[in-house]
Design a protein around this motif. Structure first.
Motif, short mmCIF file in Angstrom:
data_model
loop_
_atom_site.label_atom_id
_atom_site.label_comp_id
_atom_site.label_asym_id
_atom_site.label_seq_id
_atom_site.Cartn_x
_atom_site.Cartn_y
_atom_site.Cartn_z
N ASP A 38 12.81 11.56 -8.82
CA ASP A 38 11.63 11.98 -8.07
C ASP A 38 10.79 10.78 -7.66
N LEU A 39 10.80 9.72 -8.46
CA LEU A 39 10.04 8.52 -8.13
C LEU A 39 10.56 7.86 -6.86
N ARG A 40 11.82 8.07 -6.56
CA ARG A 40 12.47 7.37 -5.44
C ARG A 40 12.57 8.21 -4.18
N LYS A 41 12.10 9.44 -4.22
CA LYS A 41 12.28 10.33 -3.06
C LYS A 41 11.62 9.80 -1.80
N THR A 42 10.40 9.36 -1.90
CA THR A 42 9.67 8.90 -0.74
C THR A 42 9.46 7.40 -0.85
N THR A 43 9.91 6.69 0.18
CA THR A 43 9.78 5.24 0.17
C THR A 43 9.34 4.75 1.55
N ILE A 44 8.83 3.54 1.57
CA ILE A 44 8.59 2.82 2.82
C ILE A 44 9.27 1.47 2.67
N THR A 45 9.55 0.82 3.76
CA THR A 45 10.26 -0.46 3.68
C THR A 45 9.29 -1.61 3.42
N THR A 46 9.85 -2.71 2.96
CA THR A 46 9.02 -3.90 2.77
C THR A 46 8.49 -4.40 4.11
N LEU A 47 9.15 -4.05 5.20
CA LEU A 47 8.63 -4.41 6.52
C LEU A 47 7.27 -3.75 6.73
N THR B 62 -4.27 -1.13 -0.32
CA THR B 62 -4.31 0.09 -1.13
C THR B 62 -4.68 1.29 -0.28
N ALA B 63 -5.69 1.16 0.54
CA ALA B 63 -6.12 2.27 1.41
C ALA B 63 -4.99 2.67 2.36
N ARG B 64 -4.30 1.69 2.92
CA ARG B 64 -3.24 1.98 3.89
C ARG B 64 -2.05 2.67 3.24
N TYR B 65 -1.59 2.16 2.09
CA TYR B 65 -0.39 2.76 1.51
C TYR B 65 -0.70 4.13 0.92
N VAL B 66 -1.91 4.31 0.35
CA VAL B 66 -2.28 5.62 -0.19
C VAL B 66 -2.28 6.65 0.94
N LYS B 67 -2.84 6.29 2.08
CA LYS B 67 -2.87 7.21 3.22
C LYS B 67 -1.46 7.49 3.72
N ARG B 68 -0.62 6.47 3.79
CA ARG B 68 0.76 6.63 4.28
C ARG B 68 1.55 7.58 3.39
N PHE B 69 1.48 7.42 2.07
CA PHE B 69 2.20 8.30 1.16
C PHE B 69 1.61 9.71 1.19
N GLU C 76 3.92 12.87 1.97
CA GLU C 76 4.03 13.96 1.01
C GLU C 76 3.64 15.29 1.64
N HIS C 77 2.66 15.28 2.53
CA HIS C 77 2.24 16.53 3.16
C HIS C 77 3.17 16.94 4.29
#
Length: 174
Positions: free
Chosen positions: A3-12, A92-99, A103-104
């Motif tokens: 479950d930890l690996r389900k949603t990812t973004i790239t290092t790019l 932090t603000a950007r990645y929290v918003k992206r995830f 998720e939604h």
């Protein structure tokens, strides 16, 4: 743990959010000749690195395949904790918003199976597979998408249909 690996973004994408060159981010993860990277330190500490960073590749505009990592939310949390100052706050603000957005999006409506034929689902999955391969998606990501779409249409696949590689068993180049 999968479950930890389900949603990812790239290092790019992470590098863009952090406002640093991708090569600099890779150096932090992989280290340099004179300094250990996060991945080596975590591996030596017997941490499950693939819960944070999953080796991957992408194709650039010329078609050349380059190294990158799929970064889980846990990986972004880790990188945010290593970041300081205004850039750390903005990342932090950007990645929290992206995830949050990802998720939604995953929780959107399940399709009605009555109005869709099996042939239409198969055609959709075939097109999705073609596009994901063209953009260089990892095979397990393609399987994960195929399983998700199939299940939305009531087609049940075996639980082990998607096998995420265990990169901890593989030796990572440093």
């Amino acid at each position: 743990m999968n479950d930890l690996r389900k949603t990812t973004i790239t290092t790019l994408e992470v590098a863009e959010m952090m406002e640093v060159p991708h090569s600099d981010l890779l150096k932090k993860l992989e280290g340099r000749k004179d300094r250990k990277g996060y991945i080596q330190i975590m591996t030596e500490g017997q941490m499950s690195v693939s819960d944070y960073f999953i080796p991957s590749t992408y194709k650039d505009a010329s078609g050349k395949e380059n190294k990158c990592y799929a970064v889980t939310k846990l990986g972004c949390d880790f990188l945010a904790n290593k970041s300081t100052g205004e850039k750390g706050v903005l990342f932090t603000a950007r990645y929290v918003k992206r995830f949050y957005e990802m998720e939604h999006t995953e929780q959107q409506k399940i399709y009605e199976t009555k109005a869709t034929s099996l042939g239409e689902v198969a055609s959709f999955n075939k097109e999705m597979d073609r596009r994901m391969e063209k953009q260089g998606s990892a095979p397990w990501k393609i399987c994960e998408a195929f399983k998700m779409v199939s299940e939305q249409f009531g087609i049940r696949l075996p639980d082990d249909f998607v096998k995420i590689p265990d990169y901890e068993q593989m030796k990572l180049p440093m």
